[in-house]
Design a protein around this motif. Sequence first.
Motif, PDB file in Angstrom:
ATOM      1  N   GLU A   1       3.538  50.060  65.992  1.00  0.00           N
ATOM      2  CA  GLU A   1       2.141  49.223  66.272  1.00  0.00           C
ATOM      3  C   GLU A   1       1.232  50.224  66.835  1.00  0.00           C
ATOM      4  O   GLU A   1      -0.025  50.284  66.653  1.00  0.00           O
ATOM      5  N   GLU A   2       1.759  51.010  68.021  1.00  0.00           N
ATOM      6  CA  GLU A   2       0.741  51.755  68.494  1.00  0.00           C
ATOM      7  C   GLU A   2       0.320  52.963  67.636  1.00  0.00           C
ATOM      8  O   GLU A   2      -0.761  53.306  67.559  1.00  0.00           O
ATOM      9  N   VAL A   3       1.291  53.716  66.902  1.00  0.00           N
ATOM     10  CA  VAL A   3       0.769  54.689  66.099  1.00  0.00           C
ATOM     11  C   VAL A   3      -0.173  54.337  65.109  1.00  0.00           C
ATOM     12  O   VAL A   3      -1.079  55.020  64.869  1.00  0.00           O
ATOM     13  N   GLU A   4       0.049  53.263  64.387  1.00  0.00           N
ATOM     14  CA  GLU A   4      -0.681  52.542  63.363  1.00  0.00           C
ATOM     15  C   GLU A   4      -2.038  51.985  64.046  1.00  0.00           C
ATOM     16  O   GLU A   4      -2.970  52.113  63.094  1.00  0.00           O
ATOM     17  N   ALA A   5      -2.099  51.682  65.028  1.00  0.00           N
ATOM     18  CA  ALA A   5      -3.162  51.338  65.852  1.00  0.00           C
ATOM     19  C   ALA A   5      -4.364  52.354  66.132  1.00  0.00           C
ATOM     20  O   ALA A   5      -5.521  52.282  66.161  1.00  0.00           O
ATOM     21  N   ASN A   6      -3.666  53.424  66.305  1.00  0.00           N
ATOM     22  CA  ASN A   6      -4.208  54.574  66.706  1.00  0.00           C
ATOM     23  C   ASN A   6      -4.496  56.068  65.745  1.00  0.00           C
ATOM     24  O   ASN A   6      -4.949  56.948  66.252  1.00  0.00           O
ATOM     25  N   SER A   7      -4.010  55.595  64.606  1.00  0.00           N
ATOM     26  CA  SER A   7      -4.133  56.742  63.646  1.00  0.00           C
ATOM     27  C   SER A   7      -4.326  56.165  62.243  1.00  0.00           C
ATOM     28  O   SER A   7      -4.089  55.143  62.165  1.00  0.00           O
ATOM     29  N   ASP A   8      -4.060  57.134  61.250  1.00  0.00           N
ATOM     30  CA  ASP A   8      -4.074  56.331  59.783  1.00  0.00           C
ATOM     31  C   ASP A   8      -2.609  56.509  59.265  1.00  0.00           C
ATOM     32  O   ASP A   8      -2.514  56.246  58.038  1.00  0.00           O
ATOM     33  N   HIS A   9      -1.749  56.908  60.193  1.00  0.00           N
ATOM     34  CA  HIS A   9      -0.473  57.253  59.698  1.00  0.00           C
ATOM     35  C   HIS A   9       0.289  55.670  59.626  1.00  0.00           C
ATOM     36  O   HIS A   9      -0.157  54.924  60.426  1.00  0.00           O
ATOM     37  N   GLU A  10       1.397  55.802  59.087  1.00  0.00           N
ATOM     38  CA  GLU A  10       2.159  54.613  58.967  1.00  0.00           C
ATOM     39  C   GLU A  10       3.465  54.915  59.192  1.00  0.00           C
ATOM     40  O   GLU A  10       4.252  56.040  58.738  1.00  0.00           O
ATOM     41  N   ILE A  11       4.167  54.043  59.643  1.00  0.00           N
ATOM     42  CA  ILE A  11       5.651  54.340  60.169  1.00  0.00           C
ATOM     43  C   ILE A  11       6.674  53.405  59.449  1.00  0.00           C
ATOM     44  O   ILE A  11       6.133  52.030  59.446  1.00  0.00           O
ATOM     45  N   GLN A  12       7.624  53.734  58.715  1.00  0.00           N
ATOM     46  CA  GLN A  12       8.714  53.110  57.977  1.00  0.00           C
ATOM     47  C   GLN A  12       9.743  52.919  58.926  1.00  0.00           C
ATOM     48  O   GLN A  12      10.358  53.939  59.549  1.00  0.00           O
TER      49      GLN A  12
ATOM     50  N   ASP B   1      10.490  70.578  63.513  1.00  0.00           N
ATOM     51  CA  ASP B   1       9.631  71.332  62.545  1.00  0.00           C
ATOM     52  C   ASP B   1       8.562  70.416  62.277  1.00  0.00           C
ATOM     53  O   ASP B   1       7.226  70.896  62.295  1.00  0.00           O
ATOM     54  N   PHE B   2       8.717  69.195  62.099  1.00  0.00           N
ATOM     55  CA  PHE B   2       7.686  68.109  61.673  1.00  0.00           C
ATOM     56  C   PHE B   2       6.909  67.935  62.972  1.00  0.00           C
ATOM     57  O   PHE B   2       5.646  68.375  62.823  1.00  0.00           O
ATOM     58  N   PHE B   3       7.349  67.787  64.081  1.00  0.00           N
ATOM     59  CA  PHE B   3       6.472  67.587  65.316  1.00  0.00           C
ATOM     60  C   PHE B   3       5.651  68.778  65.500  1.00  0.00           C
ATOM     61  O   PHE B   3       4.462  68.892  65.826  1.00  0.00           O
ATOM     62  N   GLU B   4       6.335  70.051  65.510  1.00  0.00           N
ATOM     63  CA  GLU B   4       5.628  71.313  65.970  1.00  0.00           C
ATOM     64  C   GLU B   4       4.527  71.329  64.780  1.00  0.00           C
ATOM     65  O   GLU B   4       3.311  72.256  65.050  1.00  0.00           O
ATOM     66  N   GLY B   5       4.535  71.094  63.630  1.00  0.00           N
ATOM     67  CA  GLY B   5       3.697  71.264  62.552  1.00  0.00           C
ATOM     68  C   GLY B   5       2.318  70.080  62.842  1.00  0.00           C
ATOM     69  O   GLY B   5       1.548  70.153  61.826  1.00  0.00           O
ATOM     70  N   LEU B   6       2.472  69.249  63.768  1.00  0.00           N
ATOM     71  CA  LEU B   6       1.231  68.411  63.710  1.00  0.00           C
ATOM     72  C   LEU B   6       0.282  68.841  64.610  1.00  0.00           C
ATOM     73  O   LEU B   6       0.270  69.872  65.277  1.00  0.00           O
ATOM     74  N   SER B   7      -0.883  68.366  64.238  1.00  0.00           N
ATOM     75  CA  SER B   7      -2.117  68.817  65.264  1.00  0.00           C
ATOM     76  C   SER B   7      -1.852  68.502  66.548  1.00  0.00           C
ATOM     77  O   SER B   7      -0.973  67.288  67.041  1.00  0.00           O
ATOM     78  N   GLU B   8      -2.504  68.979  67.546  1.00  0.00           N
ATOM     79  CA  GLU B   8      -2.624  68.249  69.130  1.00  0.00           C
ATOM     80  C   GLU B   8      -2.657  67.142  69.233  1.00  0.00           C
ATOM     81  O   GLU B   8      -2.262  66.374  69.953  1.00  0.00           O
ATOM     82  N   GLU B   9      -3.979  66.710  68.508  1.00  0.00           N
ATOM     83  CA  GLU B   9      -4.227  65.122  68.329  1.00  0.00           C
ATOM     84  C   GLU B   9      -3.298  64.336  68.270  1.00  0.00           C
ATOM     85  O   GLU B   9      -2.897  63.257  68.788  1.00  0.00           O
ATOM     86  N   ASP B  10      -2.527  64.713  66.852  1.00  0.00           N
ATOM     87  CA  ASP B  10      -1.300  63.765  66.674  1.00  0.00           C
ATOM     88  C   ASP B  10      -0.124  63.853  67.589  1.00  0.00           C
ATOM     89  O   ASP B  10       0.487  62.906  67.767  1.00  0.00           O
TER      90      ASP B  10
END
Length: 338
Positions: free
Chosen positions: A50-61, A244-253
């Motif tokens: 809920e928090e991720v999807e409310a504060n970004s355009d990303h979706e969590i499955q 690897d996924f996490f380190e490849g994200l922007s600082e904002e994400d």
Amino acid sequence: MTFMKRILAGTAATVALAASMTAAQADTWRYAFEEAITDVQGVFATKFKEEVEANSDHEIQLFPYGTLGESADIMEQTQAGILQFVNQSPGFTGSLIPEAQVFFVPYLLPQDEKELNEFFRTSKAINEMFPELYAEQGLELLTMYPEGEVVMTTKEPVAGPADLNEVKFRVMTNPLLVESYKAFGATPTPLPWGEVYGGLQTNIIQGQENPMFFVESTKMYEVTDYITFAGHNNFTTAIMANQDFFEGLSEEDQKMINDAIDVAFEYILDYQQGLTEESLAAIKEAKPSITVTRLSDEQRAPFMEAAKDVEAQFIEMTGDSGKEILEQMKADLANVSD
């Protein structure tokens, strides 16, 4: 084309480009955990989503227990980058990260809920030392949190270690947990969770341990007759991301994810208040014949004495690294005790 038309066309192109860039940056992330969607890990995962999807355009499955295999399967999938997030107890990562077995040293964690929660918030061992160990396995440790006091459910009453003699007791595939139940007098039997109910039903095993909410939701009380509060542990779990996924994200994400984790962390601590009592009441209603025992200090004393040997075995298994973490955890616990 007139000047104004060129301006409008340029603006439209810019808007279209921005929209396409936004769409390209909006990802779907996969998150697996070890429990049902209505259990504690599922509630945490839902709040995080809920928090991720409310504060970004990303979706969590979200993938609850069983949808992608057993605990070992979802860890392998996270390390391989198939999953972006995983919620897994140190009980299953103990062979991967031996030091994480410290959470299975009996009677180490406090029973006082306020102290326990503050320990998880502020612990230097959890927040500074463990992330380095998880990173060595390609994992970004996001947080750890407690899930509730662990109880024993058995077919016969348990008042002391002698009552566990020759009892085949299911444990997670965790070397130190095996040693704990040996010290308690039982015959520890590592089994994947999917085999536990049937194992109790057919008497292949005669006991298991878990937090009360999980005993209720998985109906372990149907195939056991006694619930024993020995005060020996509180179930701990960890949220990780593929590094690897996490380190490849922007600082904002990265910040957005950490903020979502912080919100879900506080939410789940609040959610668990009174949960053990609610689950116990539901079990008693479903099975009035169930016998619930809270061991006295005198009855717990032999278990606590056995725990000293388990602590020594932990240090033997993990060497200086494990000893350093254990000492830091004890210091962290002293800092939150009244």
